[in-house]
Design an enzyme around this catalytic site. Structure first.
Site, PDB file in Angstrom:
ATOM      1  N   SER A 123       0.848  -1.178   0.000  1.00 53.07           N
ATOM      2  CA  SER A 123       0.000   0.000   0.000  1.00 53.07           C
ATOM      3  C   SER A 123       0.893   1.241   0.000  1.00 53.07           C
ATOM      4  O   SER A 123       1.981   1.228   0.553  1.00 53.07           O
ATOM      5  CB  SER A 123      -0.911   0.013   1.237  1.00 53.07           C
ATOM      6  OG  SER A 123      -1.775   1.130   1.216  1.00 53.07           O
ATOM      7  N   LYS A 175      -3.832  -7.498   3.420  1.00 51.58           N
ATOM      8  CA  LYS A 175      -4.021  -6.442   2.424  1.00 51.58           C
ATOM      9  C   LYS A 175      -5.460  -6.454   1.901  1.00 51.58           C
ATOM     10  O   LYS A 175      -6.045  -5.393   1.629  1.00 51.58           O
ATOM     11  CB  LYS A 175      -3.038  -6.622   1.270  1.00 51.58           C
ATOM     12  CG  LYS A 175      -3.155  -5.579   0.149  1.00 51.58           C
ATOM     13  CD  LYS A 175      -2.961  -4.157   0.670  1.00 51.58           C
ATOM     14  CE  LYS A 175      -2.660  -3.147  -0.418  1.00 51.58           C
ATOM     15  NZ  LYS A 175      -3.596  -3.075  -1.512  1.00 51.58           N
ATOM     16  N   HIS A 178      -7.480  -4.771   4.508  1.00 54.55           N
ATOM     17  CA  HIS A 178      -7.091  -3.356   4.427  1.00 54.55           C
ATOM     18  C   HIS A 178      -7.901  -2.643   3.355  1.00 54.55           C
ATOM     19  O   HIS A 178      -8.449  -1.560   3.569  1.00 54.55           O
ATOM     20  CB  HIS A 178      -5.595  -3.277   4.133  1.00 54.55           C
ATOM     21  CG  HIS A 178      -5.085  -1.938   3.700  1.00 54.55           C
ATOM     22  ND1 HIS A 178      -5.256  -1.446   2.427  1.00 54.55           N
ATOM     23  CD2 HIS A 178      -4.377  -0.987   4.363  1.00 54.55           C
ATOM     24  CE1 HIS A 178      -4.696  -0.257   2.324  1.00 54.55           C
ATOM     25  NE2 HIS A 178      -4.164   0.049   3.482  1.00 54.55           N
ATOM     26  N   ASN A 179      -8.019  -3.259   2.178  1.00 47.30           N
ATOM     27  CA  ASN A 179      -8.754  -2.633   1.088  1.00 47.30           C
ATOM     28  C   ASN A 179     -10.257  -2.615   1.340  1.00 47.30           C
ATOM     29  O   ASN A 179     -10.958  -1.690   0.927  1.00 47.30           O
ATOM     30  CB  ASN A 179      -8.438  -3.338  -0.235  1.00 47.30           C
ATOM     31  CG  ASN A 179      -7.103  -2.902  -0.804  1.00 47.30           C
ATOM     32  OD1 ASN A 179      -6.221  -2.450  -0.070  1.00 47.30           O
ATOM     33  ND2 ASN A 179      -6.928  -3.048  -2.098  1.00 47.30           N
ATOM     34  N   GLU A 182     -10.775   0.271   3.508  1.00 47.54           N
ATOM     35  CA  GLU A 182     -10.625   1.458   2.656  1.00 47.54           C
ATOM     36  C   GLU A 182     -11.945   1.780   1.947  1.00 47.54           C
ATOM     37  O   GLU A 182     -12.365   2.937   1.880  1.00 47.54           O
ATOM     38  CB  GLU A 182      -9.510   1.182   1.648  1.00 47.54           C
ATOM     39  CG  GLU A 182      -9.182   2.275   0.682  1.00 47.54           C
ATOM     40  CD  GLU A 182      -8.095   1.814  -0.283  1.00 47.54           C
ATOM     41  OE1 GLU A 182      -8.416   1.589  -1.478  1.00 47.54           O
ATOM     42  OE2 GLU A 182      -6.937   1.643   0.143  1.00 47.54           O
TER      43      GLU A 182
END
Length: 303
Positions: A123, A175, A178-179, A182
Site C-alpha cells: 500500500s 491487504k 485493508h482494502n 478502505e
C-alpha cells in the site's frame, strides 16, 4: 550482477525500483514494454533485461525476484515461467493484490520445487516513492529474513511500515481486509459530503469543511486529505462520471466475511454502492418504478 530483480514496471513497480536504487540496490529490471525497462535501468543504474531468460542470467544466487504485475492470469503466467529458470533456494515475491488462497497454493507448489515464496501486500500508491510503502508480507521465517533488507528500504523507515504478518497467504489476506476497510472509509466520507451539499439552506463551503477536518479531527486521514483537495475544484469534480470501479479485493473481503460468518455490513455495503455506480442497479430501479406505478399509479420518467 545482482541478486534482486523486479518484473512489472508500472507506476508502483517503477517507483519501487527508484526507492531501492536510492538505498543502493542495483536491480535487474524487466517489463513487457522493453523501452520502459531500458529507460528505468538507465535512470536508476539497474540492469536492463530484454527477456526473462536475460533477467535470471543477470542475477547471482540466491536470487530474489519480485513481481509487480496485475493479479490473476498475468501473475500466474509469470510465476510459471520464472520458476523454471530459477535455482533451488531462490525466492519469488508476489507484490500484486492477489487472492490470498492463490498465494497459499503457490507457496506450496514452489516449496515442492525447492523455491521460497513471499506474498506481499503493498500500500502507498504513487506516493510510496517519497513516503515509503506499507508492506504486509506472508511466508516462512527463512523467506522473509531473505527479503528483510529490501523491505527495510521500501518501508517508510527500516523498522516501521512493514510486518511479517504470518505464513504464506497472510500478507495478501491482511491487504485484502485493508482494502475492504478502505472501501468503507471512502464511502462514509463521500456520503457525508453529499449530505452536507444537499443542505442547501446552510450554503456550506464543502472545501472549507474538508480543510477544517484535516486538522485535529478524529476523521483526519490521507483519504480526507484527498477528499479535501478534490473539493477545491468543484468544476473538475462535476466533470467526471459518477462511476467507481471495484477491485477484486473488495469482493473477496465481502465473500470472506460470509465464509467466516463475521458481520461486515459497512465493507459489504460499500462494495454494493460501487456496483450501483457502475449501472448494475439500473434494472432493479426500473422494476421498482414499474411496481410503484402498478400499485399506486405513480408516474415514471422516460429514460
Amino acid at each position: 550482477m545482482t541478486s534482486f530483480a523486479l518484473i512489472g514496471l508500472g507506476k508502483m513497480g517503477a517507483n519501487m525500483a527508484r526507492r531501492l536504487a536510492r538505498g543502493g540496490v542495483r536491480a535487474a529490471l524487466f517489463d513487457r514494454d522493453a523501452a520502459t525497462a531500458r529507460a528505468l535501468a538507465d535512470e536508476t543504474g539497474g540492469i536492463f533485461a530484454a527477456s526473462l531468460n536475460d533477467l535470471i542470467a543477470a542475477m547471482q544466487a540466491p536470487r530474489v525476484v519480485w513481481l509487480m504485475l496485475p493479479a490473476g492470469a498475468a501473475t500466474e503466467a509469470a510465476i510459471s515461467q520464472v520458476q523454471g529458470l530459477l535455482s533451488e533456494g531462490d525466492l519469488i515475491v508476489d507484490g500484486a493484490n492477489s487472492q490470498y488462497k492463490d498465494s497459499v497454493r503457490r507457496a506450496a507448489t514452489l516449496k515442492r520445487n525447492g523455491l521460497l515464496f513471499v506474498d506481499a501486500g503493498v500500500s502507498g500508491g504513487v506516493h510510496g516513492l517519497a513516503n515509503g510503502y506499507c508492506l504486509m508480507v506472508g511466508g516462512s521465517e527463512d523467506a522473509v529474513a531473505r527479503l528483510k533488507p529490501y523491505l527495510r528500504l521500501l518501508a517508510p523507515a527500516p523498522d516501521t511500515g512493514w510486518l511479517h504478518a504470518g505464513p504464506a497467504g497472510a500478507g495478501h489476506f491482511v491487504k485484502m481486509v485493508h482494502n475492504g476497510i478502505e472501501y468503507g472509509m471512502m464511502q462514509a466520507l463521500a456520503e457525508g459530503f453529499a449530505l452536507m451539499e444537499a443542505k442547501e439552506d446552510f450554503k456550506l463551503d464543502l472545501a472549507a469543511v474538508g480543510e477544517l477536518w484535516r486538522h485535529g479531527s478524529v476523521v483526519r486521514s490521507w483519504l480526507l486529505d484527498l477528499t479535501a483537495e478534490a473539493l477545491k475544484d468543484p468544476q473538475g469534480l462535476a466533470a467526471i462520471a459518477p462511476q467507481v470501479a471495484d477491485s477484486g479485493e473488495g469482493r473477496w473481503t465481502a465473500q470472506e466475511a460470509v465464509e467466516l460468518g463475521v458481520p461486515a455490513p459497512v465493507m459489504s455495503l460499500a462494495l454494493m454502492m460501487r456496483f450501483a455506480s457502475q449501472g448494475h442497479n439500473d434494472t432493479a430501479a426500473r422494476l421498482l418504478a414499474k411496481m410503484r406505478q402498478g400499485f399506486g399509479g405513480h408516474a415514471v420518467k422516460p429514460g
